[in-house]
Design a protein around this motif. Structure first.
Motif, PDB file in Angstrom:
ATOM      1  N   LYS A 275       0.356   8.031   9.004  1.00 43.11           N
ATOM      2  CA  LYS A 275       0.495   8.035  10.797  1.00 43.11           C
ATOM      3  C   LYS A 275      -0.827   7.645  10.934  1.00 43.11           C
ATOM      4  N   VAL A 276      -1.146   6.447  11.482  1.00 49.95           N
ATOM      5  CA  VAL A 276      -2.772   6.086  12.036  1.00 49.95           C
ATOM      6  C   VAL A 276      -2.155   6.303  13.293  1.00 49.95           C
ATOM      7  N   SER A 277      -3.560   7.175  13.009  1.00 53.25           N
ATOM      8  CA  SER A 277      -4.660   7.344  14.490  1.00 53.25           C
ATOM      9  C   SER A 277      -5.683   6.442  14.461  1.00 53.25           C
ATOM     10  N   VAL A 278      -6.064   6.334  15.592  1.00 58.07           N
ATOM     11  CA  VAL A 278      -6.992   5.721  16.125  1.00 58.07           C
ATOM     12  C   VAL A 278      -8.798   5.787  16.033  1.00 58.07           C
ATOM     13  N   ARG A 279      -9.030   7.203  16.030  1.00 57.52           N
ATOM     14  CA  ARG A 279     -10.309   7.783  15.366  1.00 57.52           C
ATOM     15  C   ARG A 279     -10.402   7.512  13.846  1.00 57.52           C
TER      16      ARG A 279
ATOM     17  N   PRO B 251       3.612   2.695  11.646  1.00 63.03           N
ATOM     18  CA  PRO B 251       5.159   4.142  10.839  1.00 63.03           C
ATOM     19  C   PRO B 251       6.830   3.284  10.986  1.00 63.03           C
ATOM     20  N   ILE B 252       6.545   2.702  12.435  1.00 64.62           N
ATOM     21  CA  ILE B 252       8.328   2.735  12.502  1.00 64.62           C
ATOM     22  C   ILE B 252       8.472   1.292  11.285  1.00 64.62           C
ATOM     23  N   PHE B 253       7.406   0.776  11.216  1.00 63.06           N
ATOM     24  CA  PHE B 253       7.914  -0.310   9.980  1.00 63.06           C
ATOM     25  C   PHE B 253       8.088   0.663   8.713  1.00 63.06           C
ATOM     26  N   ALA B 254       7.428   1.511   7.971  1.00 53.44           N
ATOM     27  CA  ALA B 254       7.238   1.628   6.893  1.00 53.44           C
ATOM     28  C   ALA B 254       8.874   2.709   7.246  1.00 53.44           C
TER      29      ALA B 254
ATOM     30  N   ALA C 225      -6.060 -22.681  19.116  1.00 60.29           N
ATOM     31  CA  ALA C 225      -6.335 -21.203  20.100  1.00 60.29           C
ATOM     32  C   ALA C 225      -5.313 -20.189  19.677  1.00 60.29           C
ATOM     33  N   SER C 226      -4.064 -20.607  19.689  1.00 58.80           N
ATOM     34  CA  SER C 226      -3.399 -19.477  19.346  1.00 58.80           C
ATOM     35  C   SER C 226      -3.264 -18.234  17.842  1.00 58.80           C
ATOM     36  N   MET C 227      -4.332 -19.480  17.227  1.00 57.04           N
ATOM     37  CA  MET C 227      -4.549 -18.064  15.956  1.00 57.04           C
ATOM     38  C   MET C 227      -5.896 -17.467  16.001  1.00 57.04           C
ATOM     39  N   TYR C 228      -6.495 -18.174  17.385  1.00 57.60           N
ATOM     40  CA  TYR C 228      -7.103 -16.941  17.517  1.00 57.60           C
ATOM     41  C   TYR C 228      -6.621 -15.279  18.022  1.00 57.60           C
ATOM     42  N   LEU C 229      -5.883 -16.047  19.117  1.00 53.09           N
ATOM     43  CA  LEU C 229      -5.222 -14.704  19.928  1.00 53.09           C
ATOM     44  C   LEU C 229      -4.407 -14.189  19.056  1.00 53.09           C
ATOM     45  N   GLY C 230      -3.030 -14.601  18.448  1.00 53.93           N
ATOM     46  CA  GLY C 230      -2.505 -14.586  17.385  1.00 53.93           C
ATOM     47  C   GLY C 230      -2.975 -13.510  16.748  1.00 53.93           C
ATOM     48  N   ASN C 231      -3.642 -13.687  15.644  1.00 56.16           N
ATOM     49  CA  ASN C 231      -4.385 -12.437  14.902  1.00 56.16           C
ATOM     50  C   ASN C 231      -5.103 -11.598  15.458  1.00 56.16           C
ATOM     51  N   VAL C 232      -5.417 -10.972  16.181  1.00 52.95           N
ATOM     52  CA  VAL C 232      -6.737 -10.016  17.431  1.00 52.95           C
ATOM     53  C   VAL C 232      -5.076  -9.051  17.541  1.00 52.95           C
ATOM     54  N   VAL C 233      -4.101  -9.868  17.818  1.00 54.47           N
ATOM     55  CA  VAL C 233      -2.233  -9.464  18.716  1.00 54.47           C
ATOM     56  C   VAL C 233      -1.245  -9.134  16.995  1.00 54.47           C
ATOM     57  N   ALA C 234      -2.039  -9.851  16.368  1.00 52.11           N
ATOM     58  CA  ALA C 234      -1.394  -9.352  14.988  1.00 52.11           C
ATOM     59  C   ALA C 234      -1.756  -7.868  14.537  1.00 52.11           C
ATOM     60  N   VAL C 235      -3.050  -7.715  14.396  1.00 54.78           N
ATOM     61  CA  VAL C 235      -3.701  -6.834  13.868  1.00 54.78           C
ATOM     62  C   VAL C 235      -3.712  -5.221  14.570  1.00 54.78           C
ATOM     63  N   VAL C 236      -3.222  -5.688  15.874  1.00 50.70           N
ATOM     64  CA  VAL C 236      -3.312  -4.129  17.456  1.00 50.70           C
ATOM     65  C   VAL C 236      -2.105  -3.739  17.206  1.00 50.70           C
ATOM     66  N   VAL C 237      -1.033  -4.598  16.889  1.00 44.81           N
ATOM     67  CA  VAL C 237       0.559  -4.541  17.140  1.00 44.81           C
ATOM     68  C   VAL C 237       0.908  -4.020  14.746  1.00 44.81           C
ATOM     69  N   VAL C 238       0.434  -4.464  14.347  1.00 48.17           N
ATOM     70  CA  VAL C 238       0.512  -4.384  13.059  1.00 48.17           C
ATOM     71  C   VAL C 238       0.302  -2.129  13.066  1.00 48.17           C
ATOM     72  N   LEU C 239      -1.323  -2.427  13.066  1.00 47.56           N
ATOM     73  CA  LEU C 239      -1.270  -0.716  12.728  1.00 47.56           C
ATOM     74  C   LEU C 239      -1.078   0.175  13.961  1.00 47.56           C
TER      75      LEU C 239
ATOM     76  N   ILE D 190       0.663  -0.628  -0.160  1.00 50.99           N
ATOM     77  CA  ILE D 190       0.303  -0.041   0.140  1.00 50.99           C
ATOM     78  C   ILE D 190       0.779   0.895  -0.084  1.00 50.99           C
ATOM     79  N   LEU D 191       2.142   0.818   0.922  1.00 50.87           N
ATOM     80  CA  LEU D 191       2.577   2.658   1.152  1.00 50.87           C
ATOM     81  C   LEU D 191       3.953   2.675   0.076  1.00 50.87           C
ATOM     82  N   PHE D 192       4.357   1.848  -0.482  1.00 49.69           N
ATOM     83  CA  PHE D 192       5.227   1.863  -1.687  1.00 49.69           C
ATOM     84  C   PHE D 192       5.709   1.238  -3.067  1.00 49.69           C
ATOM     85  N   ASN D 193       4.156   0.550  -3.098  1.00 55.23           N
ATOM     86  CA  ASN D 193       3.369  -0.639  -4.016  1.00 55.23           C
ATOM     87  C   ASN D 193       4.345  -1.717  -4.543  1.00 55.23           C
TER      88      ASN D 193
END
Lengths: 162, 504
Positions: B235-239, B379-382, B361-375, B80-83
């Motif tokens: 920049k990703v804002s919560v709103r 900016p850091i990873f970009a 079970a870890s797949m459920y949690l892992g995906n939730v954790v992943a969405v939060v962490v990635v959001l 998305i950011l760099f094509n």
């Protein structure tokens, strides 16, 4: 300049050879049937033969496309400019592996990063030296200390008592 | 409702601070691996695997699967950011994701991508929860001929549906099987195909192959193309995220359709890449306004992302329940399971329920954790991609070679990795599929054993593969998958057209 035709042909010949080598290697162990079932060479024999046959298939298809003048086989596979870029990256890689074999991974890491940063990245000597030595140090801490996995060492490390 | 009870037990295994921290570490490493070109999910997992040999299997698989989720998310970020797709499976995300970012809607595009990806992954995991016990139970009835038939089906669908030239798929597959048979033969005790080279006695590890083919090969390709990063800052804002999340239900049709496509492609070995392309194409075709696609249409981000992640998680179902991986990454993980001393397949559900349900079970949690962490970390990873590639590429190379060495502490492996790098480069340029090669290397021994045992049962007659209703059905499906698409393709192929879809 290499066209796709030659690249396809060379690759198919290489996989053909690979298949034949496997077939040849499998013959040593017997490809038929004995008291304990299929002999150990049977499965590799047939997979090798399959690879060889499929390679022939690619050769035929490629040749047919060439004879018909299909555009795809005349595409450029690699021109001088691109080959230069690949080589500029690949040659130091080979050098890295050769140095690793003789002098261990740490020496090779420092030499390779120093070269890449100074001559390909265009950094000054101080930054390049700091970067290369720093990376080697980080690898040492992460692998040898944290994960307890030894990396390949050479004569210099042995002299230092590792 | 056995499955629900088992799942709850799984959660009790997984919900410890140690495991949650591992998940976050895995996701962060995964995003890094996904963001960096040349390091993708399969070789991220391969590089990590030797470091998990001493961990307990539940912790190890949590780390590896979380790394996988992270890599899938990281791949979309760069799309998305760099094509630049960080992963082959996020190529389709660039079509509309990058135009959206250029229009100043980067946050919206990223949020849509991550949230719909999370949705797709959840759909895949729910399916696994509901079906895996049932599939494993069913597979308990399998004996050697049935297993061989299932392996046959897997490779038949690669050849038939893979999108590459069937000859090239067969070559890739055969090379994998041949490499797998190098070294000690587990049945007869013979040392095969070493050609008097001592270094080949222990065989060729699939991990080295993955590191070379996917890592070094990919880097050579990237170098050849002369990569330039020209990104869009985000920049990703919560709103903004919440505002986008509120819009997501509007796209429920796309979400459900894409999940279904993804799950199907994940269970059959079509894989995430094919799933995301197919889902994008379907979304465009069924849209009321197809002309908007390619110019920044949110549905063009949602469709491939949902399918990509649904396929990624659904690929774990055949791996766990049948011992057949649905993607290259799943193949590497399955290899890991075998190295940890676990035997993937139906018996795993009986012998190690804590492992299986802990993983689910870890797949459920892992995906939730992943969405939060990635959001939170976009900016850091970009900004990592702002580091010049002339530094990043050599570092990736170092990591690949060190990773290759750590597999077995053998110098020879470094040379093998280099050789596989060249092979990967040439194969990718000429559209040879690499996933079948990796799959064949991982399940080669099992397929051979299944074949040999079947032959022993039948005294050498191939008719054993048609001896009962179950095995005949499996073989018939395999043959149909092999032959039917080929008939259609042969005419296209003879006319010299390139296949539309070059799935990995």
């Amino acid at each position: 300049m290499i066209t796709r035709f030659w690249a396809e042909t060379a690759t198919a010949l290489a996989t053909l050879l690979f298949g034949l080598v496997i077939v040849y290697g499998a013959l040593e162990f017997g490809t038929g049937w004995d008291s304990s079932g299929p002999q150990p060479g049977a499965f590799p024999f047939y997979t090798g033969a399959l690879v060889a046959l499929a390679s022939l298939g690619t050769l035929v298809v490629t040749l047919a496309q060439r004879l018909r003048g299909a555009a795809i086989v005349n595409e450029i596979f690699l021109d001088r400019e691109r080959a230069g870029r690949v080589l500029a990256f690949f040659a130091p890689l080979v050098a890295f592996v050769v140095i690793t074999a003789f002098a261990g991974m740490y020496v090779a890491t420092i030499a390779y990063l120093l070269y890449a940063m100074r001559f390909q990245g265009g950094y000054g000597w101080p930054v390049s030296i700091a970067g290369a030595v720093g990376a080697a140090f980080v690898f040492y801490v992460v692998f040898e200390r944290f994960f307890q996995i030894g990396l390949l060492k050479g004569p210099i490390e042995r002299m230092l008592g590792y | 409702m056995d499955n629900i009870a088992s799942l709850m037990h799984g959660f009790s295994v997984v919900l410890t601070t140690h495991h949650i921290l591992l998940m976050m570490a895995g996701v962060l490493l995964g995003i890094l691996v996904g963001v960096l070109p040349g390091l993708g999910a399969p070789n991220g997992v391969s590089l990590m695997l030797p470091l998990t040999f001493t961990m307990d299997p539940v912790s190890a698989i949590i780390l590896l699967t979380s790394l996988y989720w992270g890599a899938l998310f990281g791949g979309s970020t760069t799309s998305i950011l760099f094509n630049i797709p960080g992963e082959p499976s996020s190529v389709a995300t660039t079509f509309d994701g990058h135009p959206m970012a250029k229009q100043g809607r980067a946050t919206e595009a990223l949020s849509f991508a991550f949230l719909s990806a999370g949705f797709g992954a959840m759909a895949g995991v729910i399916l696994i929860t509901l079906l895996s016990g049932w599939v494993a139970n069913f597979a308990l009835r399998f004996s050697s001929p049935e297993y061989f038939a299932v392996y046959f089906m897997t490779f038949a669908s690669f050849i038939g549906l893979g999108g590459a030239s069937p000859f090239k798929s067969i070559v890739a597959m055969g090379v994998g099987f041949a490499l797998a048979s190098i070294g000690m033969d587990s049945v007869s005790g013979n040392v095969r195909l070493t050609f008097e080279f001592d270094a080949l006695l222990a065989g060729v590890s699939f991990l080295i192959a993955v590191i070379g083919l996917f890592g070094i090969g990919e880097l050579l390709l990237t170098m050849e193309q002369g990569l330039k990063f020209e990104g869009v800052a985000a920049k990703v804002s919560v709103r903004d995220v919440l505002r986008t999340a509120a819009k997501l239900p509007r796209y429920w049709v796309a979400l459900l359709r894409s999940s279904a496509i993804g799950i199907w492609m994940g269970i059959t070995p079509g894989g995430p890449t094919a799933a995301s392309f197919m889902s994008y194409a379907m979304a465009k075709r069924s849209s009321r306004d197809p002309a908007k696609f390619g110019k920044g249409e949110p549905e063009g981000v949602i469709a491939p992302e949902t399918a990509d992640h649904a396929a990624g998680s659904a690929a774990m179902l055949p791996m766990l329940a049948l011992g057949i991986p649905g993607s290259a990454t799943a193949a590497v993980m399955m290899g890991g399971l075998m190295i940890w001393g676990l035997n993937p397949g139906p018996m795993l559900f009986i012998e190690r329920p804590d492992f299986v349900w802990g993983l689910i079970a870890s797949m459920y949690l892992g995906n939730v954790v992943a969405v939060v962490v990635v959001l939170a970390t976009v900016p850091i990873f970009a900004s990592i991609l702002k580091i010049p590639f002339s530094i990043v590429a050599p570092l990736i190379v170092m990591i690949c070679f060190i990773g290759a060495y750590t597999v077995g502490s053998k110098e020879f492996d470094i040379w093998v990795a280099l050789a596989f790098g060249l092979v990967g480069y040439v194969f990718k340029k000429l559209d040879y599929p690499i996933a079948p090669l990796v799959l064949a290397m991982v399940i080669g021994d099992k397929a051979e054993d299944a074949f040999r045992q079947s032959m022993i049962f039948s005294q050498g007659s191939l008719s054993i593969f048609w001896s009962n209703a179950l095995v005949s059905t499996l073989m018939a499906i395999g043959l149909a998958l092999l032959v039917l698409p080929l008939i259609g393709r042969v005419s296209l192929f003879v006319r010299g057209r390139k296949p539309v879809l070059n799935a990995l």
